[in-house]
Design a protein around this motif. Sequence first.
Motif, mmCIF file in Angstrom:
data_model
loop_
_atom_site.group_PDB
_atom_site.id
_atom_site.type_symbol
_atom_site.label_atom_id
_atom_site.label_comp_id
_atom_site.label_asym_id
_atom_site.label_seq_id
_atom_site.Cartn_x
_atom_site.Cartn_y
_atom_site.Cartn_z
ATOM 1 N N ILE A 134 0.860 -1.179 0.000
ATOM 2 C CA ILE A 134 0.000 0.000 0.000
ATOM 3 C C ILE A 134 0.898 1.231 0.000
ATOM 4 N N VAL A 135 0.691 2.107 -0.972
ATOM 5 C CA VAL A 135 1.463 3.343 -1.065
ATOM 6 C C VAL A 135 0.778 4.405 -0.212
ATOM 7 N N VAL A 136 1.569 5.103 0.580
ATOM 8 C CA VAL A 136 1.078 6.181 1.432
ATOM 9 C C VAL A 136 1.647 7.488 0.880
ATOM 10 N N ALA A 137 0.769 8.440 0.613
ATOM 11 C CA ALA A 137 1.194 9.730 0.062
ATOM 12 C C ALA A 137 2.168 10.427 0.990
ATOM 13 N N GLY A 138 3.053 11.220 0.394
ATOM 14 C CA GLY A 138 4.101 11.896 1.139
ATOM 15 C C GLY A 138 3.613 12.831 2.236
ATOM 16 N N GLY A 139 2.428 13.340 2.123
ATOM 17 C CA GLY A 139 1.914 14.267 3.124
ATOM 18 C C GLY A 139 1.409 13.613 4.393
ATOM 19 N N LEU A 140 1.301 12.294 4.384
ATOM 20 C CA LEU A 140 0.804 11.580 5.566
ATOM 21 C C LEU A 140 1.961 11.010 6.375
ATOM 22 N N ASP A 141 1.725 10.856 7.660
ATOM 23 C CA ASP A 141 2.682 10.210 8.548
ATOM 24 C C ASP A 141 2.501 8.694 8.424
ATOM 25 N N LEU A 142 3.542 8.006 8.013
ATOM 26 C CA LEU A 142 3.472 6.563 7.780
ATOM 27 C C LEU A 142 3.063 5.809 9.041
ATOM 28 N N VAL A 143 3.587 6.206 10.172
ATOM 29 C CA VAL A 143 3.244 5.539 11.433
ATOM 30 C C VAL A 143 1.784 5.789 11.793
ATOM 31 N N GLU A 144 1.292 7.004 11.570
ATOM 32 C CA GLU A 144 -0.120 7.307 11.858
ATOM 33 C C GLU A 144 -1.042 6.430 11.010
ATOM 34 N N VAL A 145 -0.694 6.246 9.747
ATOM 35 C CA VAL A 145 -1.488 5.381 8.880
ATOM 36 C C VAL A 145 -1.428 3.944 9.386
ATOM 37 N N GLY A 146 -0.251 3.506 9.783
ATOM 38 C CA GLY A 146 -0.109 2.163 10.332
ATOM 39 C C GLY A 146 -0.949 1.945 11.576
ATOM 40 N N VAL A 147 -0.970 2.920 12.459
ATOM 41 C CA VAL A 147 -1.787 2.832 13.675
ATOM 42 C C VAL A 147 -3.268 2.736 13.307
ATOM 43 N N ALA A 148 -3.713 3.549 12.356
ATOM 44 C CA ALA A 148 -5.122 3.536 11.946
ATOM 45 C C ALA A 148 -5.502 2.178 11.352
ATOM 46 N N ILE A 149 -4.629 1.613 10.535
ATOM 47 C CA ILE A 149 -4.921 0.313 9.938
ATOM 48 C C ILE A 149 -4.924 -0.774 11.010
ATOM 49 N N ALA A 150 -3.946 -0.763 11.883
ATOM 50 C CA ALA A 150 -3.868 -1.772 12.944
ATOM 51 C C ALA A 150 -5.073 -1.719 13.874
ATOM 52 N N ASN A 151 -5.601 -0.518 14.083
ATOM 53 C CA ASN A 151 -6.749 -0.345 14.986
ATOM 54 C C ASN A 151 -8.089 -0.398 14.263
ATOM 55 N N ASP A 152 -8.071 -0.745 12.966
ATOM 56 C CA ASP A 152 -9.311 -0.804 12.166
ATOM 57 C C ASP A 152 -10.092 0.505 12.224
ATOM 58 N N ASN A 153 -9.374 1.613 12.137
ATOM 59 C CA ASN A 153 -10.011 2.935 12.131
ATOM 60 C C ASN A 153 -10.545 3.194 10.721
ATOM 61 N N LEU A 154 -11.720 2.647 10.447
ATOM 62 C CA LEU A 154 -12.274 2.679 9.097
ATOM 63 C C LEU A 154 -12.541 4.086 8.589
ATOM 64 N N SER A 155 -12.950 4.992 9.462
ATOM 65 C CA SER A 155 -13.258 6.344 8.978
ATOM 66 C C SER A 155 -12.005 7.029 8.427
ATOM 67 N N SER A 156 -10.893 6.913 9.126
ATOM 68 C CA SER A 156 -9.651 7.509 8.637
ATOM 69 C C SER A 156 -9.173 6.815 7.367
ATOM 70 N N VAL A 157 -9.166 5.490 7.392
ATOM 71 C CA VAL A 157 -8.670 4.735 6.241
ATOM 72 C C VAL A 157 -9.535 5.010 5.011
ATOM 73 N N GLN A 158 -10.836 4.988 5.166
ATOM 74 C CA GLN A 158 -11.719 5.265 4.030
ATOM 75 C C GLN A 158 -11.531 6.685 3.513
ATOM 76 N N HIS A 159 -11.320 7.637 4.407
ATOM 77 C CA HIS A 159 -11.069 9.016 3.987
ATOM 78 C C HIS A 159 -9.793 9.080 3.142
ATOM 79 N N TRP A 160 -8.726 8.458 3.611
ATOM 80 C CA TRP A 160 -7.456 8.478 2.869
ATOM 81 C C TRP A 160 -7.601 7.799 1.520
ATOM 82 N N ILE A 161 -8.350 6.699 1.482
ATOM 83 C CA ILE A 161 -8.574 6.015 0.201
ATOM 84 C C ILE A 161 -9.358 6.914 -0.747
ATOM 85 N N SER A 162 -10.413 7.544 -0.241
ATOM 86 C CA SER A 162 -11.248 8.392 -1.106
ATOM 87 C C SER A 162 -10.480 9.600 -1.628
ATOM 88 N N GLN A 163 -9.479 10.050 -0.878
ATOM 89 C CA GLN A 163 -8.661 11.187 -1.298
ATOM 90 C C GLN A 163 -7.417 10.737 -2.075
#
Length: 97
Positions: free
Chosen positions: A30-59
């Motif tokens: 999974i590619v993470v855009a340069g403007g995002l914090d890689l660790v923050e994205v990892g935490v959201a995925i590990a915690n099943d934070n669907l609202s954040s993950v879906q927002h990032w996917i939609s953007q």
Amino acid sequence: MSDLRDELKQLLDEAKWDWLMPHEERGRVIVVAGGLDLVEVGVAIANDNLSSVQHWISQCLIYKPSDEQKAVWSQDQAKRFDALIVQPYVLVQEQKG
């Protein structure tokens, strides 16, 4: 949550595209855009934070690499990524320079 964040920070590493290719062949990169914090994205995925993950996917801030990207990366032996394994995914972010 900070324990998970600290653990993921310790797992953050550098990788070359050819090291990532076996994971990509299984559809796990999974590619993470340069403007995002890689660790923050990892935490959201590990915690099943669907609202954040879906927002990032939609953007289009997190996405699977395109065939064009993979072809370019395969040609560049010096290409490096920051990489973070969050099972079953490998999150990658292009390094600048």
